[in-house]
Motif scaffolding. Structure first.
Motif, PDB file in Angstrom:
ATOM      1  N   ARG A  25      19.217 -56.318   7.523  1.00  0.00           N
ATOM      2  CA  ARG A  25      18.535 -56.187   8.811  1.00  0.00           C
ATOM      3  C   ARG A  25      17.104 -55.675   8.622  1.00  0.00           C
ATOM      4  O   ARG A  25      16.190 -56.058   9.354  1.00  0.00           O
ATOM      5  N   THR A  26      16.889 -54.807   7.634  1.00  0.00           N
ATOM      6  CA  THR A  26      15.542 -54.317   7.341  1.00  0.00           C
ATOM      7  C   THR A  26      14.592 -55.470   7.055  1.00  0.00           C
ATOM      8  O   THR A  26      13.491 -55.556   7.610  1.00  0.00           O
ATOM      9  N   PHE A  27      15.012 -56.367   6.184  1.00  0.00           N
ATOM     10  CA  PHE A  27      14.142 -57.466   5.783  1.00  0.00           C
ATOM     11  C   PHE A  27      13.961 -58.472   6.922  1.00  0.00           C
ATOM     12  O   PHE A  27      12.883 -59.068   7.057  1.00  0.00           O
ATOM     13  N   ALA A  28      14.998 -58.648   7.738  1.00  0.00           N
ATOM     14  CA  ALA A  28      14.871 -59.529   8.896  1.00  0.00           C
ATOM     15  C   ALA A  28      13.856 -58.968   9.888  1.00  0.00           C
ATOM     16  O   ALA A  28      13.043 -59.722  10.460  1.00  0.00           O
ATOM     17  N   ARG A  29      13.880 -57.648  10.111  1.00  0.00           N
ATOM     18  CA  ARG A  29      12.895 -57.030  11.014  1.00  0.00           C
ATOM     19  C   ARG A  29      11.480 -57.175  10.453  1.00  0.00           C
ATOM     20  O   ARG A  29      10.536 -57.447  11.184  1.00  0.00           O
TER      21      ARG A  29
END
Length: 286
Positions: free
Chosen positions: A162-166
């Motif tokens: 989710r970090t990289f998607a954000r």
């Protein structure tokens, strides 16, 4: 690769003049950024306020929250205004690194539900886009001031998918909070995959953090500070304390390792608040 330096804003007992002199010396010695880290339940200075103080005595050096825990600051509009204010007053030098964090005491002290922090963060990110774009929120119009470059540079901390998607959806890149060059390479690969999957053009910015203490008292300073700051991690704190660079050769090893791993900027955070540490670090990487 650029090399930044952390402000000693989380070290117990650091006072105004030490902090300001540190900022002045960091700029004079050519460091790329001044970094801050964040928590609420501790005796540290609030990151954006510390960077605002540093902005007043510097002209060039970037000012980075690496990272600021956004969701326990329950008012997203106010946080966007605070960040825009530092960015505007510093001439567009703010790098806003943000993440959800993992310490429940910070959330409890803020009166914010720890378990909904991811959902709260996503809503905040959407709100920030609207605010920084100048959308009207009332009779006086937008929530200002308007950041000089449209918005602060936005980086994301963390290591989850989710970090990289954000980062790919909202930001400019990723900051690794701690770890080895090999761990950095793995995270950077995930970032690039998310970036390409989101159809983003260009290359995301990457940053990594490490700790240092130099001079005759280096090992004791590193152990004293890091074992206190990371006491909540239990036995894992010994690994963090032993990972601090406490001599010039290790500093150079860290710099060379992250440079070889493709990192854009390494920010070295201090364990000793003496401004003389700025000169010792600058000399070590010269």
């Amino acid at each position: 690769m650029e090399v930044g330096i952390g402000l000693p804003a989380t070290i117990a007992g650091v006072e105004r003049e030490q902090l300001l002199e540190w900022a002045r010396r960091a700029e004079a010695r050519g460091f790329s950024s001044l970094g801050t880290i964040d928590r609420l339940v501790y005796g540290n200075y609030e990151p954006l306020i510390a960077l605002a103080a540093a902005a007043a005595v510097t002209e060039r050096i970037r000012l980075a929250t690496t990272i600021l825990i956004a969701p326990y600051r329950a008012n997203g509009a106010l946080l966007a205004k605070q960040a825009a204010s530092v960015d505007r007053l510093s001439g567009g030098r703010l790098v806003l690194g943000v993440a959800v964090g993992g310490r429940e005491d910070d959330y409890e002290a803020s009166g914010v539900d720890f378990h909904t922090r991811g959902k709260r963060f996503d809503a905040m990110l959407e709100q920030w886009q609207r605010i920084w774009a100048g959308e009207s929120f009332g009779t006086a119009g937008a929530i200002g001031p308007h950041p000089p470059n449209g918005r602060p540079q936005l980086l994301f901390g963390g290591s989850t998918e989710r970090t990289f998607a954000r980062a790919a959806k909202y930001g400019d890149g990723w900051a690794m909070g701690g770890g080895s060059p090999d761990q950095f390479k793995g995270g950077a690969e995930q970032l690039r995959a998310a970036w390409e999957g989101a159809g983003r053009e260009g290359t995301p910015r990457t940053m990594a953090l490490a700790y240092f203490a130099l001079g005759d008292d280096a090992e004791r300073a590193a152990g004293r500070y890091l074992r206190d700051y990371y006491a909540f991690l239990g036995d894992y704190v010994d690994m963090i304390a032993s990972g601090a660079a406490t001599d010039a050769a290790t500093v150079r090893q860290y710099v060379d390792g992250f440079a070889a791993a493709g990192c854009d900027e390494l920010v070295l955070f201090p364990c000793d608040p003496d401004p003389g540490q700025v000169d010792l670090l600058a000399d070590a990487i010269a």
